[in-house]
Design an enzyme around this catalytic site. Structure first.
Site, mmCIF file in Angstrom:
data_model
loop_
_atom_site.group_PDB
_atom_site.id
_atom_site.type_symbol
_atom_site.label_atom_id
_atom_site.label_comp_id
_atom_site.label_asym_id
_atom_site.label_seq_id
_atom_site.Cartn_x
_atom_site.Cartn_y
_atom_site.Cartn_z
ATOM 1 N N CYS A 17 0.869 -1.173 0.000
ATOM 2 C CA CYS A 17 0.000 0.000 0.000
ATOM 3 C C CYS A 17 0.903 1.219 0.000
ATOM 4 O O CYS A 17 2.113 1.107 0.161
ATOM 5 C CB CYS A 17 -0.869 0.048 1.247
ATOM 6 S SG CYS A 17 -2.025 -1.320 1.364
ATOM 7 N N GLY A 51 -0.740 0.415 -5.038
ATOM 8 C CA GLY A 51 -2.050 -0.141 -4.722
ATOM 9 C C GLY A 51 -3.102 0.484 -5.600
ATOM 10 O O GLY A 51 -3.121 1.707 -5.747
ATOM 11 N N ASN A 93 0.768 0.486 5.888
ATOM 12 C CA ASN A 93 1.323 -0.326 4.798
ATOM 13 C C ASN A 93 2.052 -1.501 5.415
ATOM 14 O O ASN A 93 2.972 -1.303 6.211
ATOM 15 C CB ASN A 93 2.293 0.519 3.966
ATOM 16 C CG ASN A 93 3.093 -0.297 2.948
ATOM 17 O OD1 ASN A 93 4.186 0.096 2.578
ATOM 18 N ND2 ASN A 93 2.571 -1.394 2.494
ATOM 19 N N GLY A 94 1.647 -2.692 5.058
ATOM 20 C CA GLY A 94 2.298 -3.883 5.588
ATOM 21 C C GLY A 94 1.272 -4.934 5.901
ATOM 22 O O GLY A 94 0.150 -4.906 5.373
ATOM 23 N N TYR A 110 10.478 -4.814 -7.716
ATOM 24 C CA TYR A 110 9.232 -4.539 -8.419
ATOM 25 C C TYR A 110 8.409 -3.370 -7.878
ATOM 26 O O TYR A 110 7.965 -2.516 -8.633
ATOM 27 C CB TYR A 110 8.363 -5.815 -8.410
ATOM 28 C CG TYR A 110 6.925 -5.610 -8.852
ATOM 29 C CD1 TYR A 110 6.613 -5.304 -10.175
ATOM 30 C CD2 TYR A 110 5.879 -5.710 -7.935
ATOM 31 C CE1 TYR A 110 5.290 -5.105 -10.570
ATOM 32 C CE2 TYR A 110 4.559 -5.522 -8.323
ATOM 33 C CZ TYR A 110 4.267 -5.218 -9.642
ATOM 34 O OH TYR A 110 2.970 -5.019 -10.026
HETATM 35 O O1 LIG Z 1 4.686 -13.811 -12.865
HETATM 36 P P1 LIG Z 1 3.588 -12.837 -12.621
HETATM 37 O O2 LIG Z 1 2.638 -13.336 -11.570
HETATM 38 O O3 LIG Z 1 2.917 -12.403 -13.865
HETATM 39 O O4 LIG Z 1 4.210 -11.550 -11.924
HETATM 40 C C1 LIG Z 1 5.352 -10.875 -12.378
HETATM 41 C C2 LIG Z 1 5.023 -9.772 -13.336
HETATM 42 O O5 LIG Z 1 4.102 -8.827 -12.749
HETATM 43 C C3 LIG Z 1 4.713 -7.547 -12.662
HETATM 44 O O6 LIG Z 1 4.309 -6.699 -13.730
HETATM 45 P P2 LIG Z 1 3.065 -5.676 -13.667
HETATM 46 O O7 LIG Z 1 2.274 -5.810 -14.896
HETATM 47 O O8 LIG Z 1 2.338 -5.841 -12.382
HETATM 48 O O9 LIG Z 1 3.711 -4.217 -13.565
HETATM 49 P P3 LIG Z 1 4.786 -3.398 -14.415
HETATM 50 O O10 LIG Z 1 4.070 -2.767 -15.576
HETATM 51 O O11 LIG Z 1 5.278 -2.390 -13.431
HETATM 52 O O12 LIG Z 1 5.873 -4.289 -14.876
HETATM 53 C C4 LIG Z 1 6.197 -7.802 -12.761
HETATM 54 O O13 LIG Z 1 6.876 -6.681 -13.292
HETATM 55 C C5 LIG Z 1 6.259 -8.973 -13.712
HETATM 56 O O14 LIG Z 1 6.145 -8.535 -15.049
HETATM 57 N N1 LIG Z 2 -0.410 -4.068 1.126
HETATM 58 C C1 LIG Z 2 -0.641 -3.486 2.277
HETATM 59 O O1 LIG Z 2 0.165 -2.752 2.821
HETATM 60 C C2 LIG Z 2 -1.960 -3.850 2.920
HETATM 61 C C3 LIG Z 2 -2.276 -3.200 4.243
HETATM 62 C C4 LIG Z 2 -3.325 -3.993 5.020
HETATM 63 N N2 LIG Z 2 -2.791 -5.262 5.439
HETATM 64 C C5 LIG Z 2 -4.577 -4.164 4.174
HETATM 65 O O2 LIG Z 2 -4.842 -5.238 3.692
HETATM 66 O O3 LIG Z 2 -5.281 -3.200 3.975
HETATM 67 MG MG LIG Z 3 5.957 -6.357 -15.206
#
Ligand SMILES: O=P(O)(O)OC[C@H]1O[C@H](OP(=O)(O)OP(=O)(O)O)[C@H](O)[C@@H]1O
Ligand SMILES: NC(=O)CC[C@H](N)C(=O)O
Ligand SMILES: [Mg+2]
Length: 505
Positions: free
Chosen positions: A2, A28, A101-102, A257
């Site tokens: 988050c 998020g 966040n967490g 990421y």
């Molecule tokens: O193996 P998976 O479960 O598919 O997860 C990994 C993928 O998901 C994310 O991309 P995402 O589209 O979320 O965001 P980005 O555009 O920032 O790369 C990450 O960068 C990988 O491409």
């Molecule tokens: N990714 C997060 O930081 C989530 C915060 C909190 N655990 C929620 O689910 O809202």
């Molecule tokens: Mg990606």
């Protein structure tokens, strides 16, 4: 993951909170919320959706006040219901509102304790509402009518004793100010900044430094693991180390990421760490794939672009943008359901055939988690006429669930869980597959701050830094939050009645 923000200002803050949340949107996409204090009253607007869709002019006009906090949500506990959007509110003591966040790892125990011992009611299944009430309980223990900074720090010290897991937190206390604190492992990031205005100094806290940049606040420093900083309503700042044994264990997946490349976390530039991941992986490819003939290096946009460019440079092979990203589709990985994630890959990315036709291509991604992206992208590369499709992941094999704020609760949903390289390679349909090693990843990230010796690398090695995770915990988490269970609980979530959302339609 988050995103959280908070501002103690001298003039109305809602527009800055909005702007800060907008640049944290990558953390998020499910829900957003802002709460401000005006005339000793909380003004709240929260709902499901992106920042731009949640706040309309009428909401912004109601969010008056010179002090406020905001949140964008990627759920890891409870449901996706709008009643679990943040910030949360508790009336006692004084009136508190909190954004988190967490993810708390002893949530069940905390819930039980709150009900039976503290006699505080928690109305949702969110772990963040538990954190709010634990904080409320501890603040309640003070003897003073008004809280002193020391009272607040003692309360947060006691929160650290009760709560386990990851929690980068910001909270407002009516009549007092804003307090920001980070769990004793510093798993999730938290920074603060300031700016001088003609009316006086204003302070801002945020999950990532980019939010400070966007709101023209000057970065001051990271909040340390276990530390709390209290910003009083009139602009005084007090800080204190509230944990007994604080230690840096920042989540390494932030660098792989989650975080934006233009952010700096714990003095480490996210961008520089990604470039270094590219250097390390490029060297590994050069030494382990000596005979492999690669014509072109192609990133899978967007996060892997910086890494792929560096790999191309290291291998001295052309870098091409073979996939075009639809800028109106959000991040796939943080979408709530597998069906939606699967569909989104094709909506989001499309191949430029000329870059693939008759070539041996090396596709680069920052990580392979469920394999949703890689499998479809490899198919697209082949359909576009690629001769051979090689695949490189800048993160090691993701084999273990995350319990600290990334929604990866089920080992069985991870493509590398219980599988070795060849099996994963054939499952995603690549001709050859290579992963970064954990040591190289840690070296690449820590280059920016050699003082950080340890990271949360649990998704790669199963070592959980809070030392409270065992197989029974993971099995319970899996049962509660795997794809099928989540779909069910989210369907039922609509029946949860929201208690506090003044701004709801
Ligand atoms: O193996 P998976 O479960 O598919 O997860 C990994 C993928 O998901 C994310 O991309 P995402 O589209 O979320 O965001 P980005 O555009 O920032 O790369 C990450 O960068 C990988 O491409
Ligand atoms: N990714 C997060 O930081 C989530 C915060 C909190 N655990 C929620 O689910 O809202
Ligand atoms: Mg990606």
């Amino acid at each position: 993951m988050c995103g959280i923000v908070g501002i103690v200002g001298k003039t109305p803050v809602s527009q800055y909170l909005y702007d800060g949340l907008t640049v944290l949107q990558h953390r998020g996409q499910d829900a957003a919320g802002i709460v401000t204090i005006h005339d000793n009253t909380f003004r709240l607007r929260k709902a499901n959706g992106l920042v731009k869709d949640v706040f309309h002019t009428r909401h912004m006009l109601r969010l008056q006040g010179n002090i406020g906090i905001g949140h964008i949500r990627y759920p890891t506990a409870g449901t996706s219901s709008s009643s679990e959007a943040q910030p949360f509110y508790a009336n006692s003591p004084f009136g508190i509102s909190l954004a988190h966040n967490g993810n708390l790892t002893n949530a069940d125990e905390l819930k039980q304790w709150l009900q039976t011992e503290a006699r505080r009611h928690v109305n949702t299944t969110s772990d963040s509402e538990l954190l709010l009430n634990i904080l409320g309980h501890e603040l309640q223990q003070t003897e003073n009518l008004a809280l002193t900074p020391d009272d607040i720090f003692t309360a947060i010290g006691n929160v650290h004793k009760r709560v386990r897991g990851a929690y980068a937190t910001v909270a407002l206390i009516i009549g007092h100010g804003m307090v920001a604190f980070r769990d004793p492992n510093g798993i999730r990031p938290l920074v603060f900044g300031k700016r001088e205005t003609e009316h006086g100094v204003e302070y801002m806290v945020a999950s990532e430094s980019v939010a400070l940049d966007a709101c023209s606040f000057e970065f001051v420093r990271d909040i340390a693991p276990g530390e709390a900083i209290f910003f009083s309503e009139n602009g005084q700042i007090h800080s204190h180390q509230c944990a007994e044994n604080p230690v840096y264990n920042p989540c390494i997946f932030e660098f792989v990421y989650f975080a934006r490349p233009d952010s700096t976390i714990d003095k480490m530039s996210v961008y520089a760490s990604r470039v270094e991941m590219g250097t390390k992986l490029g060297k590994k490819i050069a030494s382990e794939w000596e005979d492999v003939d690669i014509d072109v290096v192609i990133p899978i946009p967007e996060t892997s672009c910086d890494i792929a460019l560096q790999i191309a440079h290291e291998l001295d092979i052309p870098y091409r943008q073979g996939f075009v990203k639809n800028r109106y589709i959000g991040r796939t990985f943080i979408m709530p359901g597998q069906a939606q994630r699967k569909k989104s890959v094709r909506q989001k990315l499309n191949a430029i055939s000329a870059e693939f036709k008759g070539k041996n291509v090396l596709l680069v991604d920052d990580s392979i988690v469920r394999g949703t992206t890689s499998e479809q992208i490899i198919e697209m590369a082949r359909a576009s006429g690629a001769k051979k499709v090689y695949f490189a992941s800048a993160a090691p094999e993701v084999r273990f669930p995350n319990v600290y704020g990334i929604d990866m609760p089920s080992a069985n949903e991870l493509v590398a869980h219980g599988r070795e390289l060849d099996d994963i390679c054939s499952l995603i349909g690549a001709d050859k597959l290579i992963y970064q090693s954990i040591d190289d990843l840690v070296t690449a990230v820590s280059l920016g701050n050699p003082e950080i010796k340890s990271f949360d690398t649990s998704v790669f090695d199963g070592n959980y830094v809070t030392n409270d995770i065992d197989q029974t915990y993971l099995e319970r988490l899996d049962a509660l939050r795997n794809n099928t269970s989540k779909e069910k609980s989210d369907k039922n979530a609509d029946s949860i009645i929201d208690m506090h959302n003044e701004g709801a339609e």
